[in-house]
Design an enzyme around this catalytic site. Sequence first.
Site, mmCIF file in Angstrom:
data_model
loop_
_atom_site.group_PDB
_atom_site.id
_atom_site.type_symbol
_atom_site.label_atom_id
_atom_site.label_comp_id
_atom_site.label_asym_id
_atom_site.label_seq_id
_atom_site.Cartn_x
_atom_site.Cartn_y
_atom_site.Cartn_z
ATOM 1 N N HIS A 48 0.840 -1.193 0.000
ATOM 2 C CA HIS A 48 0.000 0.000 0.000
ATOM 3 C C HIS A 48 0.877 1.247 0.000
ATOM 4 C CE1 HIS A 48 -3.697 -2.276 1.810
ATOM 5 N NE2 HIS A 48 -3.321 -2.721 0.635
ATOM 6 N N GLU A 50 1.242 3.684 1.975
ATOM 7 C CA GLU A 50 1.947 3.984 3.217
ATOM 8 C C GLU A 50 3.252 3.192 3.319
ATOM 9 O OE1 GLU A 50 -1.196 3.117 2.804
ATOM 10 O OE2 GLU A 50 -2.553 3.994 4.292
ATOM 11 N N CYS A 81 -5.736 1.365 5.892
ATOM 12 C CA CYS A 81 -6.401 0.104 6.198
ATOM 13 C C CYS A 81 -5.928 -0.398 7.565
ATOM 14 C CB CYS A 81 -6.114 -0.935 5.114
ATOM 15 S SG CYS A 81 -4.462 -1.631 5.205
ATOM 16 N N CYS A 84 -2.121 -0.962 7.631
ATOM 17 C CA CYS A 84 -1.311 0.263 7.610
ATOM 18 C C CYS A 84 -1.489 1.069 8.896
ATOM 19 C CB CYS A 84 -1.654 1.110 6.393
ATOM 20 S SG CYS A 84 -1.162 0.318 4.853
HETATM 21 ZN ZN LIG Z 1 -3.117 -0.295 3.855
#
Ligand SMILES: [Zn+2]
Lengths: 173, 300
Positions: A48, A50, A81, A84
């Site tokens: 992701h 991040e 999410c 993260c």
């Molecule tokens: Zn995430």
Amino acid sequence: MKEALKMAEEALNLGEVPVGAVFVNNLSKEIVGRGRNNTNSLKNATRHAEFEAIDEILKKQVAASEVEWKLLTVFVTVEPCVMCASALRQLGLSMVYFGCNNERFGGCGSVLSVHNCPSKFKELPCEGNYFKDEAILLLRKFYIKENEHAPNPTKKTNRLLKIEDLGNLKSVI
Amino acid sequence: MHIQPIVKETEQELLKIELYALHLHSPQQASSFIKLISIHFPLTDLSHLKRIKKTTELLDDNKNCINLYGLIAKTSDVKKEDLVNFLLQNFNNDNGQNFDSDYFNQRIIKISASKYPATDKKKFDIWKTLWPMNFHNDYQKHDIPLNDIEIQEIFSIMNKLKNLSVELNSSKNVGLIYDPKKKLTTLQTDLNSLTDSHPLNHCILQLINASAKNYVIKLQKSKVGDKRKGLDCESYLLKDMDVFVLKEPCIMCSMALVHSRVSRIFYVENTEEGGLEGLLKVHLVPSLNHHYRAFKLIYD
Ligand SMILES: [Zn+2]
Ligand SMILES: [Zn+2]
């Protein structure tokens, strides 16, 4: 936040889910890391925005211990999410500003509240609704694009489209 | 020696819990309500409940009146007057219309809902009439017990992993990915990953990253230029795979396994910040799109 949106746009152009993140140093106000969703090209569902930004920051340092995470603020176009949110909290980031809610995976209140659940790690302050509409627009563009590319729109893409709309009430009920 | 499945607390009988809800006056108000409330009042162990309840009332003039109610929090967790103050400060404006404490005092009501998620469809259909709920068939799937042969196999793999940990001579968590159909370990923690200085180098993330790298290399070698196919496989990398670790994964790693669509996880020791045994039970959150089974190996 505009810089994070730029990253999300880059993801969109590369066929990735358009989520972008930038990490800013609280003192110098400089951007120290950028990331965008990179799951498709790396075949890795955990890459992701991040995580991409975190790794960019670490790459610049000689030792990982040199990074002062508590002096950094995260700007990300979509609510982090669960994964993260936990990562950012474990690292001890000072604050997260995000765009739209992440009704499917959100870890800052939408699905679970990883940012402030009981834990030995310091709470992770979060605030949403920054350039929310821009973030949603990019996601919509992505799902429409996905649908066009598919030879015959599959169930999965339909489902994604609908879920993406969860901000409005009908699909929540 | 036995294996304990990590499942959600549930009941055979309906157990009620009392909560505060706000009587909302419009769908627009409900939408901003969800945004505000989901951050400040997370449902955590009540994630099987929906935030909004909609009821339709037939009025005398044959018109329908739709009522919307938004879930706030357990009555045991918060006082009504504190809620009124909170809403006054954060939720007192709707299209230029201002609300006062009387408005909130009248509109905050007590409701009952099921404390636990329903384990089967029959219960679900009855329990949700109290307050709307989410349902997942997975709860039934989670009831299937492991057979003796499976249990033996699982303990023998865990023993291999324990030996590996001794070999690597590290106190860090070690793990492996196992294909239960082919009866094959596809990947395991190695020396390199143990010396990695990345602050998030947890063993599960490393295993996921390594298996993704292997997959990309395989794709490049085979040079089957079908991009679409690759795209679809991406999120299903660990589909039908089992993960073995010595220690229970943290919340981050537990969710990484959801993203990777793992089938089952086995571990020996629970951890303080674990994502499976604690309050969150990341592998069983009803509103997530994938669920996996989690098991703790008990040596007695
Ligand atoms: Zn995430
Ligand atoms: Zn972890």
